[in-house]
Scaffold this active site. Structure first.
Site, PDB file in Angstrom:
ATOM      1  CB  SER A 111      -0.646  14.023  -7.818  1.00 28.04           C
ATOM      2  OG  SER A 111      -2.015  13.759  -8.025  1.00 28.04           O
ATOM      3  CD  GLU A 228       1.143   8.302  -9.779  1.00 29.45           C
ATOM      4  OE1 GLU A 228       0.183   7.686  -9.283  1.00 29.45           O
ATOM      5  OE2 GLU A 228       1.175   9.535  -9.908  1.00 29.45           O
ATOM      6  CG  HIS A 296      -1.798   9.133  -5.968  1.00 26.60           C
ATOM      7  ND1 HIS A 296      -1.174   9.231  -7.198  1.00 26.60           N
ATOM      8  CD2 HIS A 296      -2.416  10.323  -5.762  1.00 26.60           C
ATOM      9  CE1 HIS A 296      -1.424  10.430  -7.717  1.00 26.60           C
ATOM     10  NE2 HIS A 296      -2.172  11.101  -6.872  1.00 26.60           N
TER      11      HIS A 296
END
Length: 325
Positions: A111, A228, A296
């Site tokens: 992330s 992503e 995620h």
């Protein structure tokens, strides 16, 4: 520069370069420590890992100090981030990259940590990793695939094939561990067929794009991009973020792309994703796999930033293989 693999008894240091450990439930912290201890590792925490803050994150200097301390401590063999957030990129101009380069060791998170892992690779040549946070191991159910890949990547050296997870989930497990929803995973999907080998770069797309135009952006030449995004990225946002990456110098040297599964709240379905990919002429001849098990949603696999990977985008049996990690 690939860091040494972990052995039984090695110390894993938990740091909080983004959000603080203070927001992670104590019972989830305990479970994460227990899991890593049972795997044979010794978990320790940085000085400011639990520091609480009224702002988005804690003091830049405290977070940097914890990174420097973890890298310089000869007992620490791996560094695991607490969780993500929004402002790890605040730290980049304050890091002592000579210190990091002289003390190579495993650095793992995902992330917002994408900013740190790609920057460290760019500035030092040290292979870093996109993989679970420390807080990820506080998950009671659905953690097996994530944990297995984490252990394999950090304890083994031979080629490692990344198979799709058997199922996936997109629930807020950290708020409710009992009422989980798991969905059967049909496996990888292929947009364009082809075979490619290259250097794995990427992670969270909107965070990677924060490095554009700076000294911290890694080269895209001869790369395989792993991309992503989270629930804050709807189709139009992902579209323009991907286009921005395509405009970067060296994108014509990208050899392939692997796209992680999107969260439901992003409103990105397969048909919309394919429409976005088809709109990019630069992707016409590029092997692309999508709906891969990272990002995620859970569970996720661990992959290197700066390692060597091979992908075979074959619609009958698509594969992803870690060659050097």
């Amino acid at each position: 520069m690939i860091p040494e693999k972990l052995k039984k008894g090695d110390e894993i240091r938990v740091i909080s370069p983004a959000k603080s450990l203070a927001i992670v439930a104590p019972e989830q912290q305990d479970l994460a420590v227990e899991r890593l201890n049972q795997a044979g590792f010794n978990v320790t925490f940085s000085t400011y890992a639990r520091e609480s803050s009224d702002f988005i994150s804690n003091s830049v200097h405290h977070r940097v100090a914890d990174i420097h301390d973890a890298f310089s401590d000869p007992h620490v063999k791996a560094i695991l981030t607490t969780l993500g957030g929004y402002d790890s990129n605040q730290l980049l101009s304050h890091l002592d990259f000579d210190l990091l380069q002289k003390n190579p060791k495993i650095f793992c998170g995902y992330s917002d940590i994408t900013a740190l892992s790609n920057t460290i690779y760019k500035k030092t040549g040290l292979v870093t990793y996109s993989g679970p946070h420390f807080s990820s191991f506080g998950m009671e159910e659905g953690i097996g695939y994530t944990f297995d890949h984490f252990i394999k990547v950090f304890t083994e050296k031979e080629r490692h094939s990344i198979h799709p997870a058997g199922d996936w989930s997109d629930d807020r497990w950290y708020l409710n561990q009992q009422e989980r929803q798991f969905h059967s995973n049909p496996g990888y999907e292929v947009f364009h067929e082809g075979v490619a080998e290259g250097i794995s770069i990427g992670g969270n797309l909107c965070t990677l794009n924060l490095l554009q135009g700076t000294e911290f952006m890694p080269s895209l030449m001869d790369s395989i991009l792993f991309l992503e995004d989270d629930l804050l990225s709807d189709p139009s946002t992902f579209d323009r973020d991907l286009q921005s990456l395509i405009h970067q110098p060296g994108f014509n040297g990208v050899r392939g792309m692997v796209i992680g599964r999107f969260q439901k709240e992003s409103n990105m379905d397969d048909a919309t994703l394919l429409q976005i990919l088809k709109s990019k002429e630069e992707l016409e001849l590029m092997p692309i796999i999508y709906n891969a098990s990272f990002g995620h949603t859970t569970p996720i696999f661990t992959f290197p930033i700066g390692g060597k990977v091979r992908m075979e985008a074959n619609k009958q049996s698509p594969t992803i293989e870690l060659l050097e990690y």
